[in-house]
Write a protein that holds these residues in place. Structure first.
Motif, PDB file in Angstrom:
ATOM      1  N   VAL A 258       0.690  14.317  11.348  1.00  0.00           N
ATOM      2  CA  VAL A 258       1.290  14.326  10.021  1.00  0.00           C
ATOM      3  C   VAL A 258       1.607  12.890   9.632  1.00  0.00           C
ATOM      4  O   VAL A 258       2.347  12.199  10.347  1.00  0.00           O
ATOM      5  N   LEU A 259       1.034  12.453   8.526  1.00  0.00           N
ATOM      6  CA  LEU A 259       1.325  11.125   7.983  1.00  0.00           C
ATOM      7  C   LEU A 259       2.310  11.315   6.838  1.00  0.00           C
ATOM      8  O   LEU A 259       1.947  11.813   5.777  1.00  0.00           O
ATOM      9  N   GLU A 260       3.566  10.938   7.053  1.00  0.00           N
ATOM     10  CA  GLU A 260       4.627  11.180   6.077  1.00  0.00           C
ATOM     11  C   GLU A 260       5.027   9.889   5.372  1.00  0.00           C
ATOM     12  O   GLU A 260       5.193   8.851   6.005  1.00  0.00           O
ATOM     13  N   TYR A 261       5.209   9.993   4.055  1.00  0.00           N
ATOM     14  CA  TYR A 261       5.648   8.871   3.243  1.00  0.00           C
ATOM     15  C   TYR A 261       6.728   9.344   2.274  1.00  0.00           C
ATOM     16  O   TYR A 261       6.852  10.539   2.003  1.00  0.00           O
ATOM     17  N   PRO A 262       7.515   8.416   1.710  1.00  0.00           N
ATOM     18  CA  PRO A 262       8.566   8.815   0.761  1.00  0.00           C
ATOM     19  C   PRO A 262       7.986   9.386  -0.531  1.00  0.00           C
ATOM     20  O   PRO A 262       6.801   9.210  -0.839  1.00  0.00           O
ATOM     21  N   ASP A 263       8.839  10.068  -1.280  1.00  0.00           N
ATOM     22  CA  ASP A 263       8.452  10.622  -2.571  1.00  0.00           C
ATOM     23  C   ASP A 263       8.015   9.512  -3.520  1.00  0.00           C
ATOM     24  O   ASP A 263       8.625   8.427  -3.546  1.00  0.00           O
ATOM     25  N   HIS A 264       6.970   9.751  -4.274  1.00  0.00           N
ATOM     26  CA  HIS A 264       6.413   8.789  -5.246  1.00  0.00           C
ATOM     27  C   HIS A 264       5.895   7.522  -4.572  1.00  0.00           C
ATOM     28  O   HIS A 264       5.793   6.466  -5.203  1.00  0.00           O
TER      29      HIS A 264
END
Length: 355
Positions: free
Chosen positions: A266-272
């Motif tokens: 899972v590659l997770e990044y912040p919203d927007h």
């Protein structure tokens, strides 16, 4: 209580005081709100992001598009431009924001999509651009009180409902819970399928402490559509996936994907989040690391539109990328009640359905 909460408390107290004063000035008329002759419907929340506003806007579009000539308006969060812009064929997520570009990509042939920080300046621009517009749907304008909207839809999540949340920076609330008094309807989003009637009753009771007496409360789940290919090499959806996520409060998404696919990473990044070349290269490296297992990249429609940036084409042309549609799942009885309320609001402004 977290160890640093006592440090944040004075700042939360100050922020609460400022926002309460601002609301009070609007309530007594010291600050003026503008009402337009065209019906305006606001979808918003009390918290900072992650309640499902864009899926709700799409929900409304799909139910109103055959009856009224629609326009959508949002701030265009994350865009590199400013001022009022009407979306056109040369726009991207960088020029109008990821959520607005998502809506334009899906509905732009039939719905005017506009962005603008000052909504009361943007609405006249919409009417000038498309005089036949009959309804404006506003994304994330609940706190934009310079606009006197005709119908306010307040969203709050099952995972962190506003009645359990705290004011910034102690929590995620943009204003006090009492701001819910302005809502015409409250919709609790991201509800589990097995949510009991007793639990719904408890939530209704808590919400009713802050809303008008006649404000209904509905409960909506999340409905995921079938993934569809968005890159030239995306031919068949395989079981082994790398999930790319840049949305707020993505636990529901991650749980769903884990329950339906074999998730390699899972590659997770912040919203927007605005993806860079380095981020794209990392995604490509992750894909190649699992190449023996024939993986695909699975992402949200909101993230997908940002991957369409031309500078990423060379890196992604050989990568199979699929987008996962996310929709609002509302009971038919609640959906009917909601749409009846909205239709009545529109009719009261003098606009009649084309059906």
């Amino acid at each position: 209580m977290r160890l640093y909460d006592p440090i944040l408390y004075p700042f939360a107290l100050l922020y609460d005081g400022i926002t309460r004063l601002r609301n009070r000035l609007f309530d007594i008329g010291s600050k003026k709100s503008v009402e337009f002759t065209i019906p305006t419907i606001v979808v918003g929340n009390l918290s900072v992001g992650g309640t499902g506003k864009t899926p709700m806007i799409e929900f409304l579009i799909e139910r109103l598009i055959g009856q009224y000539k629609l326009a959508t308006l949002s701030r265009g969060y994350g865009r590199k431009t400013s001022g009022v812009l009407i979306a056109g064929e040369h726009d991207t997520a960088l020029s109008i924001g990821d959520e607005s570009f998502q809506i334009f990509t899906k509905y732009g042939q039939n719905v005017l999509v506009a962005v603008g920080e000052a909504r009361i300046q943007a609405i006249p621009e919409i009417i000038m651009e498309k005089p036949e517009t009959e309804v404006v749907l506003l994304d994330d304008a609940y706190q934009h009180r310079y606009l006197k909207s005709d119908f306010n839809i307040l969203l709050t999540t099952f995972q962190l409902p506003f009645f359990k949340d705290k004011i910034l920076p102690l929590g995620t609330l943009r204003e006090h819970r009492k701001g819910a008094i302005r809502a015409d309807v409250v919709i609790m989003t991201k509800c589990p399928e097995d949510m009991s009637e007793d639990m719904k009753g408890e939530c209704r009771l808590e919400i009713s402490r802050y809303t008008n007496e006649n404000c209904p409360v509905f409960f909506a789940g999340v409905k995921y559509g079938l993934p569809y290919g968005v890159s030239p090499s995306a031919h068949k959806m395989m079981g082994n996936i790398i999930l790319l996520s840049g949305i707020a409060n993505n636990k529901v998404l991650i749980d769903h994907v884990h329950s339906h696919y074999n998730v390699l990473e899972v590659l997770e990044y912040p919203d927007h989040y605005r993806y860079s070349i380095n981020d794209i290269q990392k995604m490509v490296q992750t894909f190649r690391h699992h190449l023996a297992r024939s993986p695909v990249i699975l992402t949200t429609e909101k993230d997908m539109v940002k991957l369409k940036d031309l500078e990423f084409n060379e890196y992604l042309k050989e990568i199979p990328i699929f987008a996962l549609p996310i929709k609002v799942d509302l009971k038919h009885t609640d959906e009917d009640k909601l749409m009846d309320m909205i239709s009545m609001t529109i009719i009261e402004k003098g606009y009649k359905s084309e059906l």
